[in-house]
Design an enzyme around this catalytic site. Structure first.
Site, PDB file in Angstrom:
ATOM      1  N   ARG A  20      54.879  59.461  -1.933  1.00  0.00           N
ATOM      2  CA  ARG A  20      55.002  59.418  -0.468  1.00  0.00           C
ATOM      3  C   ARG A  20      56.202  58.556  -0.070  1.00  0.00           C
ATOM      4  NH1 ARG A  20      49.207  60.235   2.618  1.00  0.00           N
ATOM      5  NH2 ARG A  20      49.480  62.477   2.480  1.00  0.00           N
ATOM      6  N   GLN A  63      59.507  63.492   1.457  1.00  0.00           N
ATOM      7  CA  GLN A  63      58.700  63.915   2.614  1.00  0.00           C
ATOM      8  C   GLN A  63      58.636  65.434   2.777  1.00  0.00           C
ATOM      9  OE1 GLN A  63      60.179  61.943   6.152  1.00  0.00           O
ATOM     10  NE2 GLN A  63      58.106  61.907   6.998  1.00  0.00           N
ATOM     11  N   ASP A 118      55.987  66.989   0.600  1.00  0.00           N
ATOM     12  CA  ASP A 118      54.668  66.351   0.625  1.00  0.00           C
ATOM     13  C   ASP A 118      53.609  67.341   1.104  1.00  0.00           C
ATOM     14  OD1 ASP A 118      52.438  64.804   0.973  1.00  0.00           O
ATOM     15  OD2 ASP A 118      53.428  63.250   2.164  1.00  0.00           O
ATOM     16  N   SER A 170      50.390  66.057   2.864  1.00  0.00           N
ATOM     17  CA  SER A 170      50.575  65.803   4.298  1.00  0.00           C
ATOM     18  C   SER A 170      50.630  67.096   5.095  1.00  0.00           C
ATOM     19  CB  SER A 170      51.872  65.023   4.541  1.00  0.00           C
ATOM     20  OG  SER A 170      51.695  63.684   4.150  1.00  0.00           O
ATOM     21  N   TYR A 218      46.885  55.897   2.574  1.00  0.00           N
ATOM     22  CA  TYR A 218      45.454  55.927   2.283  1.00  0.00           C
ATOM     23  C   TYR A 218      44.900  54.517   2.238  1.00  0.00           C
ATOM     24  CZ  TYR A 218      45.702  60.833   1.098  1.00  0.00           C
ATOM     25  OH  TYR A 218      45.868  62.181   1.145  1.00  0.00           O
TER      26      TYR A 218
END
Lengths: 374, 374
Positions: A119, A124, A127, A130, A224
């Site tokens: 992450r 990004q 990802d 996500s 998280y």
């Protein structure tokens, strides 16, 4: 060299790893794209759509594949026939898939898990956790709005004012933030809670109220939360009880990677909700944030609707596949060099997401798990 | 004097004519409020909630009632025992209820129909057709969003942009405008069409695009369109075909009072929609705007979901009842004078909404219908 897109075979999986519109990104990099028949059927992408985009479609799509792409981990039946040096890219929650990891290792397959994409800002655009959480978070808010027998927005009418719904979101990662944003769009009054300190500002920036509990914040990595002690969890449930009782719709999205989801809401707390209220538990598959929720089921407990999520991104297969495919293609492009696959383990994204390579398990946590289990 | 709130008995009717919070408005006007047991069960308003608000709750609630309130027309079984001079207030689509109207007339009951409240500014707060259409319009947009397997809003993510859904709304009365507003709230691209000239500005004021067809506008009264010739209707369908084909979600809300709903979309036009698209037909009960839609059913025709509305306000019984109750109370307050009911036929709202009084049918259209039918 051939890149193969599998038709998903696990029950309930409606996504596909590459959508037709992204096929040219791979052919332009000098690769042949081969797709199994009906791979895009659930999102109404036909075999002809893939052909029109420049792909080969056939039952033998996997033959001579250098790279094999899928959403769910590839089937054992496929994996047993993969030649040494084949590259696979898919979600692969290694802890749940140790037998598969062993075979991939033994067949000297190079395996990447989209669950393991770091992450970082650079990664990004790859990802997939996500992007799929975004889909799931939107879906949770829409499911709640559809099942709640009252308006989300405030209505001021000639016959008086109807107050907006109160929505409580527990867990404000990507999915929770998207649920908040969608419920706010629809005009609901939204409160949200997350154990991570950084979340207060994110929640407030969406126009929602951050629920402040007299508990210390918990750190965490990669968006998280860390697991917490049972004592703190019990105290947290106690403090959340009046907020849950006040909510017309409760959306829970709290996950801890590699662990069962935390129990945030007990059956007694659900009992304290008004009849007609709605609970949407995105974590139902990971062990549930809400006592009594069941993945893929919609229950009525004393007048409260409890909806348990099950492969929620697959309920919106088109946008979920579109985003996943872009993640996968962005990741692949790190390795596709002039028609060849070059794997550079000095690249932290490649190194971080590799599970097996050249007969070895490279992911440390999976190594440990394999050691423990056998 | 007693005002009685009936428990609704027609299948699928989940509303109630007066919610507990409005009971005091009637008791303060000097009336006793009596409620049949379980009248509010579907919206989780308990008998104790009514008692706490000052009502009597009992099986004999209808005994000695001066005024009888309900959502659907009162049952024949009730009506046969009503004493002369009783006042009833409910929806009463007279054309469909001629046998009931005859009995109400013969028993010398004074009958008001909430369908007949004039659409004037003074009567706005009593306009139950509008308040229920508001609920239905919101519900149509939420139903479409929940069934469409893609996002309503535009999403700009690290993995690229996902375009918003295209929503087409046909019929822009109260329900259509609310469907437009709700779809816009959720971020969809919304286009809408209505035959009435005034609607273009209303549609645009909500941020939606008005579909301009090379057809003359039709006038209408009270926010409803006039019926059109079959020739114009056919031309309109032809011109709408490409707009329907382009829509991810189609919401139809076109009604003509006292007539079957116009057929706006043929089966062939639905066939031209993309698989995965959603059609929500609010007019399914009135004869359908969309060929093949069935009230209360959700069909899949060549990959297109067709949802037919059936008593749609009842799907949100709490806000629908809250607004209806306010309409009814506002209307009643025109007649409740110091603990008595005084009916002043010089009041255009009272005169306009009265169906039967003192053994006569006062509503001209209903008189005509009764004459024709016998």
């Amino acid at each position: 060299m051939r890149i193969t897109v599998l038709r998903e075979r696990r029950p309930g999986e409606r996504r596909v790893a590459v959508v037709p519109e992204l096929v040219p990104k791979l052919t332009e990099a000098g690769f042949e794209v081969a797709v199994e028949p009906d791979a895009g059927a659930e999102l109404h992408a036909s075999d002809d759509d893939y052909r029109a985009a420049g792909a080969y479609v056939g039952d033998d799509a996997i033959d001579n594949a250098k790279v094999v792409l899928s959403v769910q981990p590839p089937d054992l039946a496929h994996v047993r026939h993969l030649p040494e040096g084949t590259v696979t890219v898919s979600f692969l929650p290694t802890i749940q898939e140790l037998p598969l990891v062993r075979i991939l290792r033994d067949r000297k397959v190079t395996t990447f898990s989209m669950d393991l994409i770091p992450r970082t800002s650079r990664a990004q655009s790859m990802d997939a956790l996500s992007s799929q959480a975004l889909v799931a978070g939107y879906r949770c808010a829409i499911v709640a709005a559809e099942r709640l027998p009252r308006f989300f927005p405030l209505f001021m009418t000639a016959a008086g004012t109807v107050r907006p719904a109160s929505v409580l979101v527990l867990g404000a990662g990507v999915a929770g933030l998207q649920a908040i944003a969608t419920a706010k769009r629809l005009g609901a009054m939204v409160e949200a809670y997350d154990v991570r300190e950084a979340s207060a500002e994110e929640i407030r920036s969406l126009g929602a109220k951050f629920v402040e509990l007299p508990l210390e914040a918990l750190g965490g990595t990669g968006g998280y939360a860390r697991e917490m002690t049972e004592e703190r969890a019990a105290k947290q449930r106690e403090l959340l009880t009046p907020y849950v009782a006040n909510a017309d719709a409760l959306i829970t999205t709290a996950a801890v990677p590699g662990r069962p989801a935390p129990l945030l809401v007990t059956a007694a707390m659900v009992n304290g909700m008004k009849p007609g209220s709605v609970v949407v538990d995105l974590a139902a598959e990971q062990g549930s944030n809400v006592e009594g929720s069941k993945p893929g089921e919609e229950l009525n407990v004393n007048g409260v609707t409890i909806w348990g999520g099950r492969n929620v991104p697959s309920q919106m297969p088109l946008p979920a596949s579109r985003l996943y495919a872009q993640n996968v293609v962005n990741f692949l492009l790190l390795m596709l060099k002039e028609g060849n696959v070059e794997i550079d383990f000095d690249d932290d994204v490649i190194a971080g997401s590799c599970v097996t390579h050249a007969g070895e398990v490279r992911h440390h946590l999976t190594q440990d798990q394999l050691g423990e289990v056998g």
